[in-house]
Scaffold this active site. Structure first.
Site, PDB file in Angstrom:
ATOM      1  N   LYS A  89      -8.428  -8.135   3.292  1.00  0.00           N
ATOM      2  CA  LYS A  89      -6.639  -6.979   3.877  1.00  0.00           C
ATOM      3  C   LYS A  89      -6.046  -8.173   3.695  1.00  0.00           C
ATOM      4  CE  LYS A  89      -9.851  -8.484   8.096  1.00  0.00           C
ATOM      5  NZ  LYS A  89     -10.433  -7.438   9.453  1.00  0.00           N
ATOM      6  N   TYR A 128      17.449 -27.424  20.425  1.00  0.00           N
ATOM      7  CA  TYR A 128      17.337 -26.668  21.194  1.00  0.00           C
ATOM      8  C   TYR A 128      16.848 -26.435  22.537  1.00  0.00           C
ATOM      9  CZ  TYR A 128      19.118 -22.826  18.075  1.00  0.00           C
ATOM     10  OH  TYR A 128      20.096 -22.205  16.856  1.00  0.00           O
TER      11      TYR A 128
HETATM   12  C1  LIG Z   1     -11.544  -8.478   9.046  1.00  0.00           C
HETATM   13  C2  LIG Z   1     -13.377  -7.918   9.223  1.00  0.00           C
HETATM   14  C3  LIG Z   1     -14.031  -9.130   7.918  1.00  0.00           C
HETATM   15  C4  LIG Z   1     -13.792 -10.915   7.563  1.00  0.00           C
HETATM   16  O1  LIG Z   1     -13.974 -11.168   8.750  1.00  0.00           O
HETATM   17  P1  LIG Z   1     -14.594 -12.888   8.863  1.00  0.00           P
HETATM   18  O2  LIG Z   1     -14.431 -12.777  10.350  1.00  0.00           O
HETATM   19  O3  LIG Z   1     -12.600 -12.920   8.180  1.00  0.00           O
HETATM   20  O4  LIG Z   1     -14.809 -13.171   7.772  1.00  0.00           O
HETATM   21  C5  LIG Z   1     -15.349  -8.266   7.934  1.00  0.00           C
HETATM   22  N1  LIG Z   1     -15.791  -7.222   8.818  1.00  0.00           N
HETATM   23  C6  LIG Z   1     -15.077  -6.078   9.172  1.00  0.00           C
HETATM   24  C7  LIG Z   1     -15.097  -4.937  10.048  1.00  0.00           C
HETATM   25  C8  LIG Z   1     -13.491  -6.981   9.198  1.00  0.00           C
HETATM   26  O5  LIG Z   1     -12.580  -6.002  10.320  1.00  0.00           O
END
Ligand SMILES: *Cc1c(COP(=O)(O)O)cnc(C)c1O
Length: 351
Positions: free
Chosen positions: A40, A247
């Site tokens: 994702k 800054y």
């Molecule tokens: C993002 C996500 C994962 C992967 O999680 P990690 O901690 O990055 O391994 C797995 N299942 C769901 C439902 C997620 O939202």
């Protein structure tokens, strides 16, 4: 690939290391447990287009994305054989995308279930249960209200809220609830992301879904680093005792200091919070302190100890990982990784 501009930083992404991390995580579960890949948010900001085809060619058969649109890029990258699950579930307007790209939505409510049957009859789907995180997924009452309707789901999953803390009592609670809701069903099950895999075999069920561990982040301590970020030095100057840098004039030279200005800043995902005195910029093994405030396009570094002006300095390397940086900025490696911006010249290492 476009020629790199002289002031453009180089983000090296080691796809071999991603695959090695996948293999290490896959080995933690028994042979009959499948290990998928969560890609994702454009593979945690590292590019689905570049990474997914290589993972698919190595025989990773199942991918997870957050929203249906992300599934399009994954389908184009991995071909027709792989399964692509969508965590967010089918929104009504996703029906055409889900069908055209043969995506598998994870149904999160009875309402979604009914809509999906109406809009997309006879299409394959999975179910996401809420077992205590209270974020996404059906709760028990809703789930049982669907009765036998769900028996043709191809996967039933849930997500752990505290898997990065092995001793947290919520892990065991969620495990129990997941058993309670799914033990008498004959459907493939998945509970664990990276953290859950590390909790041990009780948490593995039929399929594990690691994300961050593939990309070299905690809680997978023994992962191989995946990203290296080298930032060009575009100016250097001698600053006298009492003069300030950057800054707000917050950083004041105690003695004569050689300052390098490097070409990346918070617009590249290097958030201002990293400028709190803990971060180093590396010339090989030698770490030079980040000084002054991080600005949009520039960071200043005290390179006095070097005695020369390097061409580039590394912010992310084997010593100072995404998690070291996250820790200094009071956040998590996931956030540093997914924030790395679009301005870098990205080099992919594979094969
Ligand atoms: C993002 C996500 C994962 C992967 O999680 P990690 O901690 O990055 O391994 C797995 N299942 C769901 C439902 C997620 O939202």
């Amino acid at each position: 690939m476009a020629k790199r501009g002289m002031s453009q930083s180089i983000l090296k992404i080691d796809i071999n290391a991603i695959y090695d991390n996948w293999q290490s995580l896959d080995k933690k579960s028994s042979k009959n447990v499948e290990t998928a890949a969560v890609i994702k948010a454009d593979a945690y900001g590292l590019s689905t287009k570049n990474i997914a085809p290589i993972l698919a060619a190595k025989n990773i058969r199942t991918f997870f994305v957050a929203i249906a649109e992300e599934g399009i890029a994954v389908r184009k990258a991995v071909g027709n054989d792989a399964d692509i699950f969508v965590f967010s579930g089918p929104m009504q307007s996703d029906a055409a995308t889900i069908k055209e790209y043969n995506l598998i939505p994870l149904i999160n409510s009875a309402h979604q279930y009914n809509q999906f049957q109406l809009n997309s009859p006879n299409q394959i789907f999975g179910i996401q249960l809420d077992t205590g995180m209270n974020r996404l997924g059906m709760e028990e009452v809703e789930f049982t209200s669907l009765g036998k309707n769900i028996s043709n789901a191809c996967l039933i999953m849930s997500h752990l809220a505290c898997a990065d803390e092995p001793s947290h009592t919520q892990n065991l609670q969620q495990l129990k609830t997941f058993h309670h809701l799914t033990d008498d069903l004959n459907i493939r099950r998945s509970l664990s992301a990276t953290g859950g895999i590390l909790l041990g075999p009780d948490y593995h069920f039929d399929l594990c879904r690691p994300g961050i561990g593939l990309y070299g982040g905690l809680p997978f301590e023994h992962s191989k680093p995946v990203v290296k970020l080298s930032i060009p030095v575009i100016q250097s100057r001698r600053v006298l005792a009492g003069e300030t840098v950057g800054y707000g004039g917050n950083w004041v030279a105690k003695s004569e200091t050689q300052v390098a200005t490097i070409s990346a800043g918070y617009a590249d995902g290097l958030i201002r919070a990293i400028g709190n005195g803990q971060i180093l910029l590396y010339d090989g093994e030698i770490g030079c302190p980040l000084i002054g405030r991080v600005s949009m396009d520039l960071i200043t570094v005290d390179i006095t100890q070097l005695g020369y002006i390097p061409k580039t300095l590394d912010l992310i390397n084997k010593v100072q990982t995404i998690d070291t940086i996250a820790h200094a900025a009071n956040t998590i490696g996931y956030e540093i990784l997914t924030s790395l911006g679009a301005r870098y010249n990205r080099e992919y290492i594979s094969g």
